[in-house]
Design a protein around this motif. Structure first.
Motif, short mmCIF file in Angstrom:
data_model
loop_
_atom_site.label_atom_id
_atom_site.label_comp_id
_atom_site.label_asym_id
_atom_site.label_seq_id
_atom_site.Cartn_x
_atom_site.Cartn_y
_atom_site.Cartn_z
N LEU A 137 33.37 67.72 8.64
CA LEU A 137 32.49 68.59 9.41
C LEU A 137 33.05 70.00 9.50
O LEU A 137 32.33 70.99 9.34
N VAL A 138 34.35 70.12 9.74
CA VAL A 138 34.98 71.45 9.85
C VAL A 138 34.92 72.16 8.51
O VAL A 138 34.51 73.33 8.41
N ALA A 265 25.96 68.35 14.72
CA ALA A 265 25.97 69.52 13.84
C ALA A 265 24.58 70.16 13.79
O ALA A 265 24.46 71.39 13.79
N LEU A 266 23.53 69.34 13.74
CA LEU A 266 22.17 69.88 13.77
C LEU A 266 21.87 70.54 15.11
O LEU A 266 21.23 71.59 15.18
N HIS A 267 22.33 69.93 16.21
CA HIS A 267 22.10 70.49 17.54
C HIS A 267 22.74 71.88 17.66
O HIS A 267 22.11 72.83 18.15
N PHE A 268 23.98 71.99 17.22
CA PHE A 268 24.65 73.28 17.30
C PHE A 268 23.87 74.38 16.58
O PHE A 268 23.76 75.51 17.07
N GLY A 273 21.75 77.84 17.78
CA GLY A 273 21.83 78.97 16.86
C GLY A 273 23.20 79.25 16.29
O GLY A 273 23.48 80.36 15.84
N TYR A 274 24.08 78.26 16.26
CA TYR A 274 25.40 78.46 15.67
C TYR A 274 25.27 78.69 14.17
O TYR A 274 24.37 78.17 13.51
N THR A 275 26.19 79.45 13.61
CA THR A 275 26.32 79.52 12.16
C THR A 275 27.01 78.24 11.68
O THR A 275 27.63 77.51 12.48
N PRO A 276 26.95 77.94 10.37
CA PRO A 276 27.68 76.76 9.89
C PRO A 276 29.17 76.80 10.21
O PRO A 276 29.77 75.77 10.55
N ALA A 277 29.79 77.98 10.14
CA ALA A 277 31.21 78.09 10.45
C ALA A 277 31.46 77.78 11.92
O ALA A 277 32.41 77.06 12.27
N ALA A 279 29.58 75.94 13.87
CA ALA A 279 29.34 74.51 14.07
C ALA A 279 30.53 73.68 13.60
O ALA A 279 30.93 72.70 14.24
N GLY A 280 31.13 74.08 12.47
CA GLY A 280 32.30 73.37 11.98
C GLY A 280 33.48 73.50 12.92
O GLY A 280 34.17 72.53 13.23
N LEU A 281 33.73 74.71 13.40
CA LEU A 281 34.84 74.93 14.32
C LEU A 281 34.62 74.23 15.66
O LEU A 281 35.58 73.87 16.33
N ALA A 282 33.35 74.05 16.03
CA ALA A 282 33.06 73.41 17.32
C ALA A 282 33.51 71.96 17.36
O ALA A 282 33.71 71.41 18.45
#
Length: 473
Positions: A137-138, A265-268, A273-277, A279-282
């Protein structure tokens, strides 16, 4: 371990990239889960066949062949031009992963004659497996943000080539009796077709009648195992209550975990409105927590309270984390989900290595490869079914609410809440199964009033301590 990490990371590396893949290739919301499920179905269904082929032609050969196929399929995924092309390439990628992963644990065990060294090696292998999905995921988020979703697949190519070349130099060649000794490909075909048909029936409401065909195929698989001379999955292994309980617990747990990781990951991204980066860091706390717990904490906890209580405590924490996700709101923020992520990480780090130890507890030397293949199969197939069920629930719930006039963001969040709640119920079911089937058995009293002596195959000691003591897996 490098080969295993590659195959496990790829189970989830696309989860964070899924919104970009959906926008670029035109996946439907329900169809998007097939980007993960196609991989899991092939991975889970072909593990047992891969293990059998490894026995026949040599595990080194199968490991390197699987990695080569995985690497080639990764390049095909990166070049996908349509949803169908990507799903097919992911299926091939999963087949390569199955060949590699089916022999990896057996090779790790065979590499070490010293019991203490073998126990440390298994600990490292368990940590790689436990943290790999979160690492995916990260990595998926960072790579997608920096280079695009196709690089989430393309990055496997240089790593795969390097791993194959290193394996050719480092690993000792093995020989076997050859394929003429028998590899039950028909059983593998029945299991793969039955699993894929069942997931199709779950994901697409229009294909619900396929459920009957899925049942027929899976029953045919079981019947064949009882009748053929060299079954892919000898049914005698299920005589062990521990094997039955550990694999059922593992399948339910992993199904919930994959649903959590895919949907969070979809929720973020879709809701907050998270970017993929971002969302990965989250989800970095998930990867870090599982890794730290698996490597440095779970052994000490098991030594203090025993494997049985450790497993139950870990399952309870994971269930609590999933059920607390109802705190996530459309207008909320990361602090709403951080307690759930922390509970999920700690519980997962306690649970995953422990349930794998239970799965190997009753295996004799002759059955250790079979037990290893079975627990890996339960992981992949359980993950595929869990993801399909939870994604379908989230999608249908959100669609129904939107049809009633609920704002899109609120409807989407309500769908995720339903999926996570059901995932929590999966883990509570796993807790119930483990509590009943993995309970320590009292050792029989010795004659003459002597203290009872634990017997092999009974769950009155920590499985990890049996490895440290030099007992067979």
């Amino acid at each position: 371990c490098s080969a295993t990490l590659m195959t496990i990371v790829d189970e989830t590396i696309v989860s964070v990239a899924s919104p970009r893949i959906q926008d670029d290739l035109g996946f439907s919301t329900a169809g998007l889960s097939w980007v993960v499920d196609a991989y899991l179905v092939a991975f889970g269904s072909l593990l047992l066949l891969g293990g059998r082929i490894g026995d026949l032609v040599g595990r080194r050969t199968v490991l390197l062949a699987g990695l080569s196929l995985f690497t080639l399929a990764s390049a095909l995924c990166a070049a996908a031009w349509s949803p169908a092309a990507l799903v097919v390439a992911r299926f091939v990628q999963g087949a390569g992963a199955a060949l590699a992963a089916s022999v990896a644990l057996g090779m790790v065990v065979a590499l070490f004659d010293d019991a203490a060294a073998r126990a440390r090696a298994i600990g490292v292998y368990s940590a790689v497996g436990a943290s790999g999905a979160s690492i995916g995921l990260v990595a998926g988020g960072l790579i997608t943000a920096a280079l695009g979703w196709r690089w989430a697949f393309l990055v496997n190519v240089p790593i795969g080539v390097a791993t194959v070349l290193a394996g050719r130099r480092i690993l000792t060649p093995e020989t076997g009796p050859g394929l003429r000794a028998g590899a039950d490909a028909i059983s593998a075909l029945l299991l793969t077709a039955g699993t894929m048909t069942a997931i199709l029936a779950i994901v697409d409401a229009a294909l619900r009648p396929l459920a009957v065909a899925a049942v027929v195929l899976l029953v045919a698989f079981v019947v064949r195992q009882a009748r053929v001379a060299r079954p892919l999955l000898p049914l005698r292994i299920f005589r062990s209550r521990t094997v039955r309980g550990a694999n059922a617990t593992h399948a339910l747990l992993v199904g919930a975990m994959f649903g959590f990781q895919f949907l969070i990951a979809l929720h973020f991204q879709r809701v907050w409105g998270y970017t993929p980066a971002q969302a990965g860091l989250a989800v970095v706390p998930v990867a870090a927590g599982i890794g730290v717990m698996s490597l440095f904490v779970v052994g000490r906890v098991r030594a203090r309270i025993g494997a049985y209580r450790t497993l139950l405590a870990g399952l309870a924490l994971v269930a609590a984390g999933l059920l607390l996700l109802v705190r996530a709101r459309a207008g909320g923020g990361y602090l709403d989900v951080l307690p759930s992520i922390a509970l999920f990480a700690v519980g997962g780090g306690l649970t995953l290595p422990t349930v794998m130890s239970f799965a190997m507890e009753d295996a004799t030397g002759a059955d250790s490869g079979l037990a290893s293949g079975l627990i890996n199969t339960s992981q992949q197939v359980g993950g595929a079914f869990g993801l399909a069920i939870l994604t379908a629930l989230a999608t249908s719930r959100a669609a129904a609410l939107r049809d009633r006039g609920t704002p899109a963001a609120d409807a989407t969040v309500a769908g995720y809440h339903l999926a996570w709640t059901v995932g929590g119920l999966f883990v509570l079911a796993a807790l119930a199964v483990a509590a009943v089937t993995l309970r320590p058995r009292p050792a029989p009293a010795a004659a003459g009033g002597e203290h009872p002596v634990p017997t092999r195959g009974r769950m009155d000691t920590d499985p990890a301590s049996r490895v440290n003591a030099g007992a067979p897996l």
